[in-house]
Scaffold this active site. Structure first.
Site, short mmCIF file in Angstrom:
data_model
loop_
_atom_site.label_atom_id
_atom_site.label_comp_id
_atom_site.label_asym_id
_atom_site.label_seq_id
_atom_site.Cartn_x
_atom_site.Cartn_y
_atom_site.Cartn_z
N GLU A 101 4.22 29.35 23.34
CA GLU A 101 3.48 28.73 24.45
C GLU A 101 2.02 28.50 24.05
O GLU A 101 1.46 29.30 23.30
CB GLU A 101 3.49 29.66 25.66
N ASP A 102 1.42 27.45 24.57
CA ASP A 102 0.00 27.25 24.32
C ASP A 102 -0.83 28.28 25.07
O ASP A 102 -1.69 28.94 24.51
CB ASP A 102 -0.44 25.81 24.71
N ASP A 105 -0.94 31.52 31.83
CA ASP A 105 -1.94 31.53 32.90
C ASP A 105 -1.43 32.40 34.05
O ASP A 105 -1.60 33.61 34.03
CB ASP A 105 -2.16 30.06 33.32
N THR A 106 -0.75 31.81 35.03
CA THR A 106 -0.18 32.62 36.11
C THR A 106 0.97 33.49 35.60
O THR A 106 1.30 34.51 36.21
CB THR A 106 0.37 31.74 37.24
N GLY A 107 1.61 33.06 34.53
CA GLY A 107 2.77 33.79 34.00
C GLY A 107 4.08 33.28 34.56
O GLY A 107 5.16 33.70 34.12
N LEU A 110 6.38 31.44 31.99
CA LEU A 110 6.97 32.37 31.03
C LEU A 110 8.09 33.20 31.68
O LEU A 110 9.15 33.41 31.07
CB LEU A 110 5.87 33.28 30.50
N LYS A 133 -4.57 34.07 29.47
CA LYS A 133 -5.55 34.15 30.56
C LYS A 133 -5.07 35.21 31.55
O LYS A 133 -4.59 34.92 32.63
CB LYS A 133 -5.65 32.79 31.27
N ASP A 161 -4.22 20.07 27.40
CA ASP A 161 -4.76 18.83 27.98
C ASP A 161 -5.41 19.05 29.32
O ASP A 161 -5.19 20.07 29.99
CB ASP A 161 -3.63 17.83 28.17
P1 IMP Z 1 1.49 29.33 33.96
O1 IMP Z 1 2.90 29.05 34.41
O2 IMP Z 1 0.52 29.33 35.11
O3 IMP Z 1 1.37 30.59 33.12
O4 IMP Z 1 0.97 28.13 33.11
C1 IMP Z 1 1.59 27.71 32.06
C2 IMP Z 1 1.24 26.30 31.68
O5 IMP Z 1 0.19 25.68 32.45
C3 IMP Z 1 0.74 26.32 30.27
O6 IMP Z 1 1.81 26.27 29.37
C4 IMP Z 1 -0.12 25.07 30.23
O7 IMP Z 1 0.68 23.95 29.94
C5 IMP Z 1 -0.66 24.94 31.61
N1 IMP Z 1 -2.03 25.51 31.65
C6 IMP Z 1 -2.43 26.66 32.22
N2 IMP Z 1 -3.73 26.88 32.05
C7 IMP Z 1 -4.17 25.83 31.31
C8 IMP Z 1 -5.47 25.48 30.78
O8 IMP Z 1 -6.48 26.18 30.91
N3 IMP Z 1 -5.52 24.32 30.07
C9 IMP Z 1 -4.45 23.53 29.86
N4 IMP Z 1 -3.23 23.82 30.33
C10 IMP Z 1 -3.10 24.96 31.06
MG MG Z 2 2.57 24.42 28.74
#
Ligand code: IMP
Ligand code: MG
Length: 181
Positions: A101-102, A105-107, A110, A133, A161
């Site tokens: 994964e890049d 963030d919230t998780g 994942l 994060k 992006d």
């Molecule tokens: P999560 O499900 O909130 O953990 O977010 C996962 C996805 O949101 C990542 O794989 C990114 O594609 C996108 N994302 C979350 N934070 C960022 C950021 O700061 N910049 C760019 N993409 C983000």
């Molecule tokens: Mg992503």
């Protein structure tokens, strides 16, 4: 927008720092998966560069596949419903799998991926996130390999992006808060 869009961005990690960190992660992965034929799963689109650089550092044999998730939410906040836009092509039952994964963030992505892929009964399922994060977590997830921890902000570059832009920047930047854009 300024002529050089990165002028207003805060440089967090240089290309050299990213290269060095990926080498270290690859060493760990090589130790942990020694002798395996690893299925590396890049999460599109953001992880395509990380996945590409990581597999070139690994001495472990790898096959590459990609999965594409979509989530509905606001532009910079993805805590909506997650769906599989494009699924894996390789079967992973009984295989060692490393999801790349890049940014975590919230998780929620994942966590979704873990549930989605565990149903296929891989032998091992591990996760690598280039950026963690942690403070933004809405659900507890464990990441086996973390590149960098970042406390806050929205990041772009090296695959990441903002509304489709900046994925090609070789470095990782933090955008100014949305009100200043
Ligand atoms: P999560 O499900 O909130 O953990 O977010 C996962 C996805 O949101 C990542 O794989 C990114 O594609 C996108 N994302 C979350 N934070 C960022 C950021 O700061 N910049 C760019 N993409 C983000
Ligand atoms: Mg992503």
């Amino acid at each position: 927008m300024a002529v050089n869009p990165t002028e207003a961005f805060e440089l967090l990690f240089t290309r050299e720092q990213i290269v060095e960190r990926i080498k270290q992660i690859a060493e760990q992965v090589d130790q942990d998966f020694h002798g395996s034929r690893l299925v590396v799963v890049g999460v599109l689109k953001g992880a395509f560069l990380f996945a590409a650089d990581l597999i070139r550092e690994l001495t472990t044999e790898t096959e590459i596949d990609f999965i594409w998730l979509s989530s509905y939410g606001t532009e910079r906040f993805s805590a909506g419903e997650i769906r599989v836009q494009k699924d894996l092509e390789l079967p992973i039952r009984g295989r060692d799998v490393l999801v790349v994964e890049d940014i975590v963030d919230t998780g929620l992505s994942l966590k979704f991926l873990k549930q989605h892929l565990m149903l296929r009964e891989p032998a091992r399922l591990a996760f690598a996130g280039l950026v963690d994060k942690k403070a933004a977590r809405m659900t507890e997830v464990s990441i086996d390999y973390v590149g960098f921890e970042v406390a806050q902000g929205f990041l772009v570059g090296y695959g990441m992006d903002d509304a489709g832009l900046y994925r090609g920047l070789p470095e990782i930047y933090r955008l100014p808060p949305i009100a200043d854009k």
